[in-house]
Design a protein around this motif. Sequence first.
Motif, PDB file in Angstrom:
ATOM      1  N   ARG A 125       2.058 -68.044  -2.555  1.00 30.01           N
ATOM      2  CA  ARG A 125       2.041 -66.911  -1.624  1.00 30.01           C
ATOM      3  C   ARG A 125       0.782 -66.039  -1.767  1.00 30.01           C
ATOM      4  O   ARG A 125       0.214 -65.610  -0.748  1.00 30.01           O
ATOM      5  CB  ARG A 125       3.298 -66.062  -1.843  1.00 30.01           C
ATOM      6  N   PRO A 126       0.316 -65.738  -2.982  1.00 33.81           N
ATOM      7  CA  PRO A 126      -0.900 -64.922  -3.084  1.00 33.81           C
ATOM      8  C   PRO A 126      -2.110 -65.565  -2.412  1.00 33.81           C
ATOM      9  O   PRO A 126      -2.907 -64.874  -1.767  1.00 33.81           O
ATOM     10  CB  PRO A 126      -1.102 -64.776  -4.596  1.00 33.81           C
ATOM     11  N   ARG A 132      -5.082 -65.098   4.756  1.00 34.48           N
ATOM     12  CA  ARG A 132      -4.799 -64.302   5.960  1.00 34.48           C
ATOM     13  C   ARG A 132      -5.692 -63.059   5.992  1.00 34.48           C
ATOM     14  O   ARG A 132      -6.076 -62.589   7.067  1.00 34.48           O
ATOM     15  CB  ARG A 132      -3.318 -63.928   5.997  1.00 34.48           C
ATOM     16  N   GLY A 133      -6.035 -62.551   4.819  1.00 34.54           N
ATOM     17  CA  GLY A 133      -7.003 -61.466   4.761  1.00 34.54           C
ATOM     18  C   GLY A 133      -8.366 -61.888   5.265  1.00 34.54           C
ATOM     19  O   GLY A 133      -9.058 -61.119   5.957  1.00 34.54           O
ATOM     20  N   LEU A 134      -8.778 -63.124   4.932  1.00 32.23           N
ATOM     21  CA  LEU A 134     -10.053 -63.638   5.420  1.00 32.23           C
ATOM     22  C   LEU A 134     -10.084 -63.687   6.942  1.00 32.23           C
ATOM     23  O   LEU A 134     -11.091 -63.325   7.570  1.00 32.23           O
ATOM     24  CB  LEU A 134     -10.296 -65.044   4.858  1.00 32.23           C
ATOM     25  N   PRO A 143     -10.723 -54.718   9.174  1.00 37.15           N
ATOM     26  CA  PRO A 143     -10.842 -54.519   7.727  1.00 37.15           C
ATOM     27  C   PRO A 143      -9.615 -53.876   7.093  1.00 37.15           C
ATOM     28  O   PRO A 143      -9.321 -54.127   5.929  1.00 37.15           O
ATOM     29  CB  PRO A 143     -12.079 -53.620   7.596  1.00 37.15           C
ATOM     30  N   ALA A 144      -8.884 -53.049   7.825  1.00 38.68           N
ATOM     31  CA  ALA A 144      -7.691 -52.421   7.257  1.00 38.68           C
ATOM     32  C   ALA A 144      -6.630 -53.465   6.937  1.00 38.68           C
ATOM     33  O   ALA A 144      -6.020 -53.446   5.859  1.00 38.68           O
ATOM     34  CB  ALA A 144      -7.140 -51.363   8.218  1.00 38.68           C
ATOM     35  N   ALA A 145      -6.405 -54.374   7.890  1.00 39.97           N
ATOM     36  CA  ALA A 145      -5.438 -55.444   7.650  1.00 39.97           C
ATOM     37  C   ALA A 145      -5.928 -56.367   6.546  1.00 39.97           C
ATOM     38  O   ALA A 145      -5.137 -56.858   5.724  1.00 39.97           O
ATOM     39  CB  ALA A 145      -5.199 -56.234   8.939  1.00 39.97           C
ATOM     40  N   ALA A 146      -7.234 -56.608   6.504  1.00 42.56           N
ATOM     41  CA  ALA A 146      -7.802 -57.458   5.458  1.00 42.56           C
ATOM     42  C   ALA A 146      -7.579 -56.834   4.085  1.00 42.56           C
ATOM     43  O   ALA A 146      -7.170 -57.512   3.134  1.00 42.56           O
ATOM     44  CB  ALA A 146      -9.287 -57.671   5.706  1.00 42.56           C
ATOM     45  N   LYS A 147      -7.825 -55.520   3.972  1.00 45.64           N
ATOM     46  CA  LYS A 147      -7.655 -54.846   2.684  1.00 45.64           C
ATOM     47  C   LYS A 147      -6.205 -54.941   2.210  1.00 45.64           C
ATOM     48  O   LYS A 147      -5.937 -55.208   1.030  1.00 45.64           O
ATOM     49  CB  LYS A 147      -8.073 -53.386   2.778  1.00 45.64           C
ATOM     50  N   ALA A 148      -5.257 -54.730   3.126  1.00 47.46           N
ATOM     51  CA  ALA A 148      -3.842 -54.809   2.756  1.00 47.46           C
ATOM     52  C   ALA A 148      -3.489 -56.215   2.277  1.00 47.46           C
ATOM     53  O   ALA A 148      -2.769 -56.388   1.284  1.00 47.46           O
ATOM     54  CB  ALA A 148      -2.972 -54.415   3.946  1.00 47.46           C
TER      55      ALA A 148
END
Length: 248
Positions: A125-126, A132-134, A143-148
């Motif tokens: 999962r990690p 998914r961040g990429l 970038p906000a969704a990427a950071k989360a």
Amino acid sequence: MADTALSDAVVGIPDVWRLRARGCWAEAAALLAPHCARDAGAALRCAELLIEGCFYQLDGWGPAEDALRTAEAMAATDEERGAAASERGYLAYGATLFSVRDRADEASSAFGRSAALLSPASPGRPLLDFRRGLVAENLASNPAAAKAAYRRAHAGAVAHGDVFLTSFTWRHLAGLAAAEGDLAEARHGFAESLRIRVALGHLVGAAPALLALADVSSDEEAAPLRAEAARLHTLLGGIPAWLPVALP
């Protein structure tokens, strides 16, 4: 993560890891090839290696696709199918990122399928969260969704003892920090990423880590970092293929 000892849980079979860490993905996959027809885990690892090689060499997409199809056919459990779907999404993301072919919809669909198959406690999962961040950062420009996603990936990697993955989560969180102007946080993250890669002997990932740290360092500190990155890049025969534009 203070414990960066080389272990199967982090890097897999030692001989495979040594080849992978030096940019010899096809050779590493060849060690697993005799087992792929009867072992779903070996088939998946072989696909992972060849897909990773595409990201560094910007080549080998066909063999990676073939290996992934084998892994998908061998997958028999939700965990195996979820891991194969994560690799499918990653391959499609790479093809899109490097303008081989636009497969962004395929990447999104595959990652969604992987999320449905992998339990929240799955060790895979990690890595899925990181990938998914990429997509959020580099394809969706969010970038906000990427950071989360990177933060979830980092926490999960620490919880599962996946030290290698933390070298990537540190690096990408640091990149977002640099973009926000937080150079102290960026330096910390890039330094941690480099430290882990050096400790694990991940030579092929050291040059990008050196350059990333150099970009947020003073001129005096940056010069030797860039020189070492250039030395390693030459030593490894120009891998990563996309790196020369950043070298002195």
